[in-house]
Write an enzyme that holds these catalytic residues in place. Structure first.
Site, PDB file in Angstrom:
ATOM      1  CE  LYS B 108     -55.647  43.058   8.387  1.00 52.78           C
ATOM      2  NZ  LYS B 108     -54.900  42.558   7.237  1.00 52.78           N
ATOM      3  N   GLY B 169     -48.721  36.269   4.080  1.00 51.94           N
ATOM      4  CA  GLY B 169     -47.681  36.222   3.058  1.00 51.94           C
ATOM      5  C   GLY B 169     -47.233  34.833   2.643  1.00 51.94           C
ATOM      6  CB  ALA B 195     -53.671  36.496   6.238  1.00 53.83           C
ATOM      7  N   GLY B 196     -53.019  34.603   3.750  1.00 53.33           N
ATOM      8  CA  GLY B 196     -52.672  33.235   3.379  1.00 53.33           C
ATOM      9  C   GLY B 196     -53.083  32.829   1.984  1.00 53.33           C
ATOM     10  CB  ALA B 217     -51.858  42.624   0.268  1.00 46.61           C
ATOM     11  CB  THR B 218     -48.668  38.720  -0.353  1.00 51.27           C
ATOM     12  OG1 THR B 218     -48.547  39.443   0.868  1.00 51.27           O
ATOM     13  CG2 THR B 218     -47.291  38.267  -0.798  1.00 51.27           C
TER      14      THR B 218
END
Lengths: 78, 268
Positions: B108, B169, B195-196, B217-218
């Site tokens: 990645k 994040g 992301a986001g 992830a977050t």
């Protein structure tokens, strides 16, 4: 002689190889091909002076005084 | 009590194939941000993910091995990232280290411009993609939600393009759904919304827009109950995928009755 390992001073015997360094730091015995003799994955890689040293060359690559070595592994992220 | 007969149609298996590898889940979970390895393991299992990102960092004897072992125990494939790299040079070197350490040519690719926005640096990203493809890597390119850049990356040989929904994040969701749709409509490699993402509906939307998978992830690891949120995302990604394939109704300006007007009773 002294090298830098992960940004800190590190003493190694004269003529030490990358293989000996990896084995010493990880506490795992390594076969000639650089894989751990216990059969489990080692999961680390080495850059010496900003160039990757392939696992197969760890034992044939001698360290030199002042070498800058990065020893990395996978951690949580991304 | 006798079990009820199933009344709902079970969705057919719908794997995502990348580089010849079949992934049973279209949710790719990162491992960043989890406070404990035990909690992370539970969240990964609940999410149903079969592919997860890891970062490459300096070896520390105290922490070594555990994450690696956790992923191996659960049969989860590893996608190393180049998180924290600001230049193509650093990203290429980090990818080389990851390939050596983890014995995978998947990477990645993250090349960020600054720590405040964590947004991809388009010029360094293009340069790094070019170099990594030439070195035999399968590049999963984390990119801005820019349809032009996404196509450039694909043409350079990226294995997948991964446009952001919002900065890493932030949990702001998909800030420009139109651009994501445009990227999807022109791509011939898998598109992964990366992301986001804040909550389950964001992931469902990504799939409804036509993305092939979602990476997050977050949103899971920092949720109050990560395992529960992992399960929520598992369902959201599957639901969004089904909705995309089912074909949504067009949006209309005015109401459209679903009950026939003919045959109404008349009350005098």
């Amino acid at each position: 002689m002294n090298i830098r390992l992960n940004g800190a001073q590190h003493a190694v015997p004269d003529g030490a190889t990358v293989g000996a360094l990896v084995s010493g730091v990880t506490g795992r015995a390594l076969a000639e091909d650089g894989h751990a003799t216990d059969g489990r994955k080692l999961g680390v890689a080495v850059a010496r002076n900003a160039e990757v040293v392939p696992r197969s060359q760890w034992h044939s690559t001698a360290l030199a005084d002042g070498d800058d070595v990065e020893l990395v592994t996978a951690v949580q992220g991304g | 009590m006798a079990a009820l007969a199933p009344t709902t149609q079970q969705p057919a298996r719908d794997p995502l194939t990348i580089d010849g590898v079949e992934l049973g889940s279209r949710l790719i979970m990162g491992t960043g941000g989890a406070p404990s390895l035990e909690g992370l393991g539970a969240a990964l299992l609940a999410s149903g993910t079969e592919l997860t990102t890891v970062a490459m960092r300096r070896y520390s004897p105290a922490e070594s091995g555990s994450l690696f072992q956790l992923l191996a125990d659960h049969g989860i494939r590893v996608l190393p990232n180049t998180a924290g790299c600001f230049t193509a040079r650093d990203a290429v070197l980090t990818a080389e280290l990851a390939r050596e350490a983890l014995e995978t040519d998947w990477v990645k690719l993250e090349v960020i411009a600054d720590e405040h926005t964590l947004l991809p640096d388009a010029l360094e990203l293009v340069e790094a993609t070019d170099q990594l493809v030439a070195r035999g890597f399968k590049v999963f390119a984390y990119t801005n939600d820019d349809p032009v850049l996404a196509l450039r990356l694909e043409n350079l040989g990226a294995t997948a393009v991964m446009p952001l929904g919002a900065p890493i994040g932030t949990g702001l969701g998909i800030l420009n759904p139109h651009n994501i749709e445009l990227i999807v409509s022109r791509a011939s490699v898998p598109v992964v919304l990366d992301a986001g993402i804040g909550t389950a509906s964001d992931a469902a939307l990504a799939m409804e827009l036509g993305c092939d998978a979602v990476l997050l992830a977050t949103a899971v690891t920092r949720a109050q109950d990560p395992a529960l949120m992992g399960a929520a995302f598992r369902h959201a990604v599957a639901a969004g995928r089904l909705a995309r394939k089912a074909g949504r109704i067009p949006r209309r300006e005015h109401a459209l009755a679903s009950s026939a007007m003919e045959g109404r009773a008349e009350f005098l």
